[in-house]
Motif scaffolding. Structure first.
Motif, PDB file in Angstrom:
ATOM      1  N   VAL A   1      10.178  -1.998   1.194  1.00 26.56           N
ATOM      2  CA  VAL A   1       8.823  -1.755   1.664  1.00 26.56           C
ATOM      3  C   VAL A   1       8.840  -0.478   2.494  1.00 26.56           C
ATOM      4  O   VAL A   1       9.887  -0.042   2.961  1.00 26.56           O
ATOM      5  N   GLY A   2       7.673   0.127   2.687  1.00 29.55           N
ATOM      6  CA  GLY A   2       7.611   1.357   3.468  1.00 29.55           C
ATOM      7  C   GLY A   2       8.451   2.450   2.829  1.00 29.55           C
ATOM      8  O   GLY A   2       8.517   2.593   1.603  1.00 29.55           O
ATOM      9  N   ARG A   3       9.148   3.228   3.635  1.00 30.13           N
ATOM     10  CA  ARG A   3       9.990   4.303   3.113  1.00 30.13           C
ATOM     11  C   ARG A   3      11.141   3.771   2.270  1.00 30.13           C
ATOM     12  O   ARG A   3      11.611   4.442   1.342  1.00 30.13           O
ATOM     13  N   ALA A   4      11.611   2.559   2.583  1.00 27.59           N
ATOM     14  CA  ALA A   4      12.733   1.995   1.825  1.00 27.59           C
ATOM     15  C   ALA A   4      12.361   1.673   0.386  1.00 27.59           C
ATOM     16  O   ALA A   4      13.241   1.471  -0.456  1.00 27.59           O
ATOM     17  N   ALA A   5      11.065   1.620   0.072  1.00 23.39           N
ATOM     18  CA  ALA A   5      10.645   1.362  -1.302  1.00 23.39           C
ATOM     19  C   ALA A   5      11.078   2.478  -2.243  1.00 23.39           C
ATOM     20  O   ALA A   5      11.139   2.284  -3.468  1.00 23.39           O
ATOM     21  N   ASN A   6      11.409   3.641  -1.688  1.00 24.20           N
ATOM     22  CA  ASN A   6      11.819   4.779  -2.508  1.00 24.20           C
ATOM     23  C   ASN A   6      13.322   4.822  -2.752  1.00 24.20           C
ATOM     24  O   ASN A   6      13.804   5.699  -3.473  1.00 24.20           O
TER      25      ASN A   6
ATOM     26  N   CYS B   1       8.559 -10.321  13.539  1.00 24.70           N
ATOM     27  CA  CYS B   1       9.001  -8.933  13.738  1.00 24.70           C
ATOM     28  C   CYS B   1       9.574  -8.393  12.430  1.00 24.70           C
ATOM     29  O   CYS B   1      10.517  -7.614  12.421  1.00 24.70           O
ATOM     30  N   GLY B   2       8.995  -8.829  11.308  1.00 22.29           N
ATOM     31  CA  GLY B   2       9.492  -8.440   9.992  1.00 22.29           C
ATOM     32  C   GLY B   2       9.159  -7.013   9.620  1.00 22.29           C
ATOM     33  O   GLY B   2       8.490  -6.282  10.346  1.00 22.29           O
ATOM     34  N   HIS B   3       9.608  -6.626   8.426  1.00 18.52           N
ATOM     35  CA  HIS B   3       9.556  -5.236   8.004  1.00 18.52           C
ATOM     36  C   HIS B   3       8.165  -4.745   7.616  1.00 18.52           C
ATOM     37  O   HIS B   3       7.991  -3.553   7.349  1.00 18.52           O
ATOM     38  N   ILE B   4       7.160  -5.620   7.557  1.00 18.70           N
ATOM     39  CA  ILE B   4       5.832  -5.172   7.111  1.00 18.70           C
ATOM     40  C   ILE B   4       4.855  -4.959   8.256  1.00 18.70           C
ATOM     41  O   ILE B   4       3.752  -4.467   8.038  1.00 18.70           O
ATOM     42  N   ILE B   5       5.238  -5.295   9.470  1.00 13.68           N
ATOM     43  CA  ILE B   5       4.251  -5.392  10.545  1.00 13.68           C
ATOM     44  C   ILE B   5       3.693  -4.047  11.001  1.00 13.68           C
ATOM     45  O   ILE B   5       2.663  -3.998  11.671  1.00 13.68           O
ATOM     46  N   THR B   6       4.348  -2.935  10.644  1.00 14.58           N
ATOM     47  CA  THR B   6       3.831  -1.616  11.036  1.00 14.58           C
ATOM     48  C   THR B   6       3.233  -0.852   9.859  1.00 14.58           C
ATOM     49  O   THR B   6       2.830   0.302  10.020  1.00 14.58           O
ATOM     50  N   LEU B   7       3.190  -1.471   8.683  1.00 18.33           N
ATOM     51  CA  LEU B   7       2.648  -0.793   7.506  1.00 18.33           C
ATOM     52  C   LEU B   7       1.140  -1.045   7.440  1.00 18.33           C
ATOM     53  O   LEU B   7       0.712  -2.197   7.352  1.00 18.33           O
ATOM     54  N   PRO B   8       0.315  -0.005   7.474  1.00 21.78           N
ATOM     55  CA  PRO B   8      -1.143  -0.179   7.562  1.00 21.78           C
ATOM     56  C   PRO B   8      -1.723  -1.085   6.485  1.00 21.78           C
ATOM     57  O   PRO B   8      -2.645  -1.858   6.753  1.00 21.78           O
ATOM     58  N   GLU B   9      -1.197  -0.992   5.281  1.00 19.45           N
ATOM     59  CA  GLU B   9      -1.772  -1.766   4.187  1.00 19.45           C
ATOM     60  C   GLU B   9      -1.391  -3.248   4.228  1.00 19.45           C
ATOM     61  O   GLU B   9      -1.995  -4.070   3.534  1.00 19.45           O
ATOM     62  N   ALA B  10      -0.399  -3.606   5.063  1.00 22.18           N
ATOM     63  CA  ALA B  10       0.088  -4.989   5.075  1.00 22.18           C
ATOM     64  C   ALA B  10       0.060  -5.642   6.443  1.00 22.18           C
ATOM     65  O   ALA B  10       0.213  -6.862   6.547  1.00 22.18           O
ATOM     66  N   ALA B  11      -0.157  -4.868   7.503  1.00 21.43           N
ATOM     67  CA  ALA B  11      -0.057  -5.412   8.857  1.00 21.43           C
ATOM     68  C   ALA B  11      -1.071  -6.512   9.133  1.00 21.43           C
ATOM     69  O   ALA B  11      -0.827  -7.400   9.958  1.00 21.43           O
ATOM     70  N   TRP B  12      -2.201  -6.480   8.441  1.00 13.71           N
ATOM     71  CA  TRP B  12      -3.229  -7.513   8.661  1.00 13.71           C
ATOM     72  C   TRP B  12      -2.665  -8.914   8.435  1.00 13.71           C
ATOM     73  O   TRP B  12      -3.117  -9.878   9.059  1.00 13.71           O
TER      74      TRP B  12
END
Length: 297
Positions: A150-155, A191-202
């Motif tokens: 997810v995030g940058r690690a998705a690449n 405190c998982g890996h998605i909590i700071t990603l705008p599209e998923a933080a909700w």
């Protein structure tokens, strides 16, 4: 931050305050005051950092001495192939050695966290242990965590992701185990890996400290259908309950949460809390689960 610490004192299940980021030492004065305040309320105080500030042994000791005086008890240092390029201009892994050495001298419990990649890419857990042993720091713990795509690690290439963190249909112990405060006041239930990603933080946001008390937010969290389903059934079981009969391969539970947050949001928005829990647990489990989660997990 200060508001959250003060109000956390009224929540008996919270015992540790962790200062993390990003890099929380960039706000050193506020960090020291935060550590001191958390100590006044009897919390265990932990700092997560990349140790950029430890460019020499003397500087590391001076830096940590101020935090130790404020009450810091635990130091977590992040180092792996993703942190290394940023740390290189300050001293590289020697910064980690300097910080760990100073912490040990000051009586601060210390560990180094690395990222586990398939094939032993980058500084491995064993490599870090050997460097610490060579420096006479055998008492420093080393832990590893798997990355999520997810995030940058998705690449990153898929072959880098290890198979030993593949999610199963079991509850996620991270859900509701931690409340995370963000700079904008939002509070997440993990405190998982998605909590700071705008599209998923909700997906993990349960309130905002600028508008509510932490006590009220945690009370809502304990009754939040998403949090309950994730904790006691897990994201993979939730995904299947939402109609995904043949989900793609995931390499971590956080990836499943990201998939649900970005691919199943419309489906979730059409469900009530009751219908979601019924879909995940079945009618028989539903009432029992709601009663059992009325208090702190």
């Amino acid at each position: 931050m200060y508001k959250a610490i003060r109000e956390a004192a009224d929540i008996a299940s919270i015992s540790v305050v962790v200062f993390t980021g990003g890099e929380s030492t960039l706000y050193f004065d506020q960090l020291v005051e935060g550590v001191r305040l958390a100590g006044e309320y009897g919390f265990v105080k932990r700092l997560v950092t990349n140790a950029w500030w430890a460019s020499s042994a003397d500087r590391a000791y001076d830096y940590l001495s101020k935090l130790k005086e404020a009450g810091l008890q635990e130091l977590n240092i992040s180092f792996d192939q993703f942190h290394a390029p940023f740390l290189a201009k300050y001293g590289g892994f020697q910064d980690v050695i300097n910080a760990a050495s100073a912490a040990v001298k000051l009586g601060i419990t210390t560990l180094v966290g690395v990222t586990k990649l398939r094939g032993g890419e980058g500084p491995t857990m064993q490599w870090v242990k050997e460097r610490l042993r060579e420096a006479g720091l055998e008492e420093v713990m080393v832990v590893q965590d798997a990355p999520s795509r997810v995030g940058r690690a998705a690449n990153l290439p898929e072959e880098l992701f290890p198979d030993d963190n593949v999610p199963r249909e079991v509850g996620c112990p991270e859900a509701m185990a931690t409340v995370t405060l963000h700079p904008n006041g939002d509070v997440s239930f993990c405190c998982g890996h998605i909590i700071t990603l705008p599209e998923a933080a909700w997906f993990t946001t349960v309130g905002n400290l600028n508008r509510e008390s932490l006590v009220d937010i945690v009370d809502k969290m304990r009754r939040n259908a998403l949090a309950i389903a994730l904790r006691y059934a897990g994201p993979l079981r939730m995904l299947k309950a939402l109609g995904e009969a043949n989900p793609p391969k995931f390499y971590s539970p956080c990836e499943v949460c990201y998939y649900i947050a970005t691919r199943k949001r419309e489906v979730l928005e059409q469900l009530t809390a009751e219908s979601l829990l019924s879909a995940v647990f079945g009618e028989t489990w539903h009432g029992t689960l709601l009663r059992s989660t009325s208090g702190a997990p």
